[in-house]
Design a protein around this motif. Structure first.
Motif, short mmCIF file in Angstrom:
data_model
loop_
_atom_site.label_atom_id
_atom_site.label_comp_id
_atom_site.label_asym_id
_atom_site.label_seq_id
_atom_site.Cartn_x
_atom_site.Cartn_y
_atom_site.Cartn_z
N VAL A 48 0.84 -1.20 0.00
CA VAL A 48 0.00 0.00 0.00
C VAL A 48 0.88 1.25 0.00
O VAL A 48 0.57 2.23 -0.68
CB VAL A 48 -0.95 -0.01 1.22
CG1 VAL A 48 -1.72 1.28 1.32
CG2 VAL A 48 -1.90 -1.18 1.14
N THR A 49 1.98 1.20 0.71
CA THR A 49 2.90 2.34 0.76
C THR A 49 3.48 2.63 -0.62
O THR A 49 3.50 3.78 -1.08
CB THR A 49 4.05 2.07 1.76
OG1 THR A 49 3.48 1.85 3.05
CG2 THR A 49 5.02 3.23 1.82
N VAL A 50 3.91 1.59 -1.30
CA VAL A 50 4.49 1.75 -2.64
C VAL A 50 3.41 2.21 -3.62
O VAL A 50 3.66 3.06 -4.48
CB VAL A 50 5.17 0.45 -3.11
CG1 VAL A 50 5.54 0.52 -4.58
CG2 VAL A 50 6.40 0.18 -2.26
N LEU A 51 2.21 1.68 -3.49
CA LEU A 51 1.10 2.12 -4.33
C LEU A 51 0.92 3.63 -4.18
O LEU A 51 0.77 4.34 -5.17
CB LEU A 51 -0.18 1.38 -3.92
CG LEU A 51 -1.48 1.82 -4.58
CD1 LEU A 51 -1.48 1.47 -6.05
CD2 LEU A 51 -2.66 1.17 -3.89
N GLY A 52 0.97 4.12 -2.96
CA GLY A 52 0.85 5.56 -2.71
C GLY A 52 1.99 6.35 -3.31
O GLY A 52 1.78 7.42 -3.90
#
Length: 73
Positions: A48-52
């Motif tokens: 989710v962090t990388v998606l952001g």
């Protein structure tokens, strides 16, 4: 198609639409070019962090990368 494949296709499409190379996107997102390539190929799942980070680098909402687009009928 699983969510990893959906993200891979959407990421590639949006990056091409914005005329960015994988290297440029990786630089903007603070990621390695190899990792961006692996995400686009569906070899790895992005957190989710990388998606952001990717969404911020592309100046889009993260949900755009996860939206299933139905083929025209």
């Amino acid at each position: 198609m699983d969510l990893k494949e959906v993200m891979a296709k959407n990421l590639r499409r949006v990056r091409h639409d914005k005329k960015l190379t994988q290297e440029e996107l990786a630089g903007r997102a603070g990621l390695s070019m190899r990792y961006v390539g692996a995400i686009e190929r569906g070899d790895v799942s992005a957190s989710v962090t990388v998606l952001g980070q990717i969404a911020d680098a592309l100046e889009i909402e993260p949900g755009v990368l996860l939206k299933r687009i139905s083929p025209p009928k």
